[in-house]
Scaffold this motif. Structure first.
Motif, PDB file in Angstrom:
ATOM      1  N   THR A  60     -31.993 -15.647   0.267  1.00 57.87           N
ATOM      2  CA  THR A  60     -31.629 -16.914   0.847  1.00 57.87           C
ATOM      3  C   THR A  60     -32.745 -17.501   1.775  1.00 57.87           C
ATOM      4  OG1 THR A  60     -30.362 -16.178   2.669  1.00 57.87           O
ATOM      5  CG2 THR A  60     -29.215 -16.474   0.397  1.00 57.87           C
ATOM      6  N   VAL A  61     -32.708 -18.843   1.810  1.00 53.33           N
ATOM      7  CA  VAL A  61     -33.469 -19.458   2.551  1.00 53.33           C
ATOM      8  C   VAL A  61     -33.374 -18.899   4.204  1.00 53.33           C
ATOM      9  CG1 VAL A  61     -33.986 -21.794   3.680  1.00 53.33           C
ATOM     10  CG2 VAL A  61     -33.345 -21.798   1.413  1.00 53.33           C
ATOM     11  N   GLY A  62     -34.475 -18.711   4.803  1.00 52.54           N
ATOM     12  CA  GLY A  62     -34.492 -18.143   6.422  1.00 52.54           C
ATOM     13  C   GLY A  62     -34.106 -19.370   7.146  1.00 52.54           C
ATOM     14  N   GLU A  63     -33.957 -18.904   8.537  1.00 53.14           N
ATOM     15  CA  GLU A  63     -33.434 -19.666   9.547  1.00 53.14           C
ATOM     16  C   GLU A  63     -34.280 -21.127   9.628  1.00 53.14           C
ATOM     17  OE1 GLU A  63     -32.451 -17.508  13.052  1.00 53.14           O
ATOM     18  OE2 GLU A  63     -31.309 -16.010  11.720  1.00 53.14           O
ATOM     19  N   VAL A  64     -35.661 -20.641   9.479  1.00 55.56           N
ATOM     20  CA  VAL A  64     -36.469 -21.948   9.960  1.00 55.56           C
ATOM     21  C   VAL A  64     -36.266 -22.874   8.959  1.00 55.56           C
ATOM     22  CG1 VAL A  64     -38.788 -22.569  10.155  1.00 55.56           C
ATOM     23  CG2 VAL A  64     -38.050 -20.350  11.313  1.00 55.56           C
ATOM     24  N   GLY A  65     -36.422 -22.370   7.418  1.00 53.15           N
ATOM     25  CA  GLY A  65     -36.257 -23.241   6.492  1.00 53.15           C
ATOM     26  C   GLY A  65     -34.991 -24.082   6.382  1.00 53.15           C
ATOM     27  N   ALA A  66     -34.001 -23.325   6.577  1.00 50.81           N
ATOM     28  CA  ALA A  66     -32.620 -24.101   6.871  1.00 50.81           C
ATOM     29  C   ALA A  66     -32.567 -25.230   7.874  1.00 50.81           C
ATOM     30  CB  ALA A  66     -31.470 -23.203   7.016  1.00 50.81           C
ATOM     31  N   ALA A  67     -33.093 -24.979   8.926  1.00 49.90           N
ATOM     32  CA  ALA A  67     -33.083 -25.967  10.136  1.00 49.90           C
ATOM     33  C   ALA A  67     -33.966 -27.039   9.556  1.00 49.90           C
ATOM     34  CB  ALA A  67     -33.995 -25.170  11.349  1.00 49.90           C
ATOM     35  N   LEU A  68     -35.123 -26.650   9.049  1.00 53.16           N
ATOM     36  CA  LEU A  68     -36.026 -27.829   8.278  1.00 53.16           C
ATOM     37  C   LEU A  68     -35.025 -28.862   7.359  1.00 53.16           C
ATOM     38  CD1 LEU A  68     -39.728 -26.068   7.997  1.00 53.16           C
ATOM     39  CD2 LEU A  68     -38.724 -28.120   9.934  1.00 53.16           C
ATOM     40  N   GLY A  69     -34.432 -28.262   6.750  1.00 48.82           N
ATOM     41  CA  GLY A  69     -33.827 -28.820   5.663  1.00 48.82           C
ATOM     42  C   GLY A  69     -32.791 -29.907   6.204  1.00 48.82           C
ATOM     43  N   GLU A  70     -32.019 -29.174   7.142  1.00 48.67           N
ATOM     44  CA  GLU A  70     -30.829 -30.005   7.941  1.00 48.67           C
ATOM     45  C   GLU A  70     -31.901 -31.025   8.723  1.00 48.67           C
ATOM     46  OE1 GLU A  70     -28.485 -27.593  10.429  1.00 48.67           O
ATOM     47  OE2 GLU A  70     -28.034 -26.022   9.149  1.00 48.67           O
ATOM     48  N   PHE A  71     -32.829 -30.984   9.323  1.00 51.27           N
ATOM     49  CA  PHE A  71     -33.748 -31.881   9.980  1.00 51.27           C
ATOM     50  C   PHE A  71     -33.616 -33.045   8.962  1.00 51.27           C
ATOM     51  CE2 PHE A  71     -37.557 -34.007  10.920  1.00 51.27           C
ATOM     52  CZ  PHE A  71     -37.508 -34.539  12.158  1.00 51.27           C
ATOM     53  N   LEU A  72     -34.419 -32.646   7.779  1.00 50.49           N
ATOM     54  CA  LEU A  72     -34.670 -33.785   6.880  1.00 50.49           C
ATOM     55  C   LEU A  72     -33.510 -34.279   6.370  1.00 50.49           C
ATOM     56  CD1 LEU A  72     -36.882 -35.055   5.299  1.00 50.49           C
ATOM     57  CD2 LEU A  72     -36.594 -33.309   3.274  1.00 50.49           C
ATOM     58  N   GLN A  73     -32.386 -33.737   6.155  1.00 52.69           N
ATOM     59  CA  GLN A  73     -31.280 -34.348   5.487  1.00 52.69           C
ATOM     60  C   GLN A  73     -30.637 -35.195   6.488  1.00 52.69           C
ATOM     61  OE1 GLN A  73     -28.180 -31.428   4.584  1.00 52.69           O
ATOM     62  NE2 GLN A  73     -26.865 -33.155   3.526  1.00 52.69           N
ATOM     63  N   HIS A  74     -30.703 -34.989   7.956  1.00 55.24           N
ATOM     64  CA  HIS A  74     -29.884 -35.678   9.122  1.00 55.24           C
ATOM     65  C   HIS A  74     -30.727 -37.036   9.222  1.00 55.24           C
ATOM     66  CE1 HIS A  74     -28.114 -36.588  12.631  1.00 55.24           C
ATOM     67  NE2 HIS A  74     -29.207 -36.897  13.313  1.00 55.24           N
TER      68      HIS A  74
END
Length: 132
Positions: free
Chosen positions: A56-70
């Motif tokens: 699954t996507v790692g923690e950094v990747g997940a955080a970057l995805g959330e940043f972009l979505q936000h």
């Protein structure tokens, strides 16, 4: 509306400079989106040692995805607001040149309206939408 006194050459100069800056901002936003997606995929994944062996996507990747979505909605809002403002100023100035102050005022009012921002699949509460 009888008090209009526009420096048409000045407006054109400002619109040209603003248009160049808006294009640069748009290109930067597009590049940022691509760079964030690339960084998220390069940040690695999390794998389970206990099978089934999926990643699954790692923690950094997940955080970057959330940043972009936000921030995507706000960035799109800025782009739409900028475009609407520049086009409205150009349109109003064109009507002013032709002596139609009523149409110029209408173009100005339309440009000042809040843009509606819809992201595919997004339904956030408390974010900018038309009329708010």
């Amino acid at each position: 509306m009888t008090g209009w006194d526009i420096d048409v050459a000045g407006v054109r100069g400002v619109l040209n400079k603003s248009g160049t800056a808006a294009k640069s901002l748009s290109e930067t936003g597009s590049a940022m989106q691509g760079n964030l997606e690339e960084a998220a995929s390069a940040a690695g994944t999390l794998s389970s040692q206990y099978g089934p062996y999926t990643s699954t996507v790692g923690e950094v990747g997940a955080a970057l995805g959330e940043f972009l979505q936000h921030w995507s909605r706000d960035l799109l809002y800025i782009a739409k607001r900028t475009s609407r403002s520049l086009n409205g100023a150009a349109e109003a100035t064109g009507y002013y040149i032709h002596g139609d102050l009523e149409l110029a005022a209408n173009a100005q009012r339309q440009a000042a309206k809040e843009p509606k921002v819809d992201l595919p699949g997004a339904s956030e509460h408390g974010r900018r939408t038309e009329g708010q």
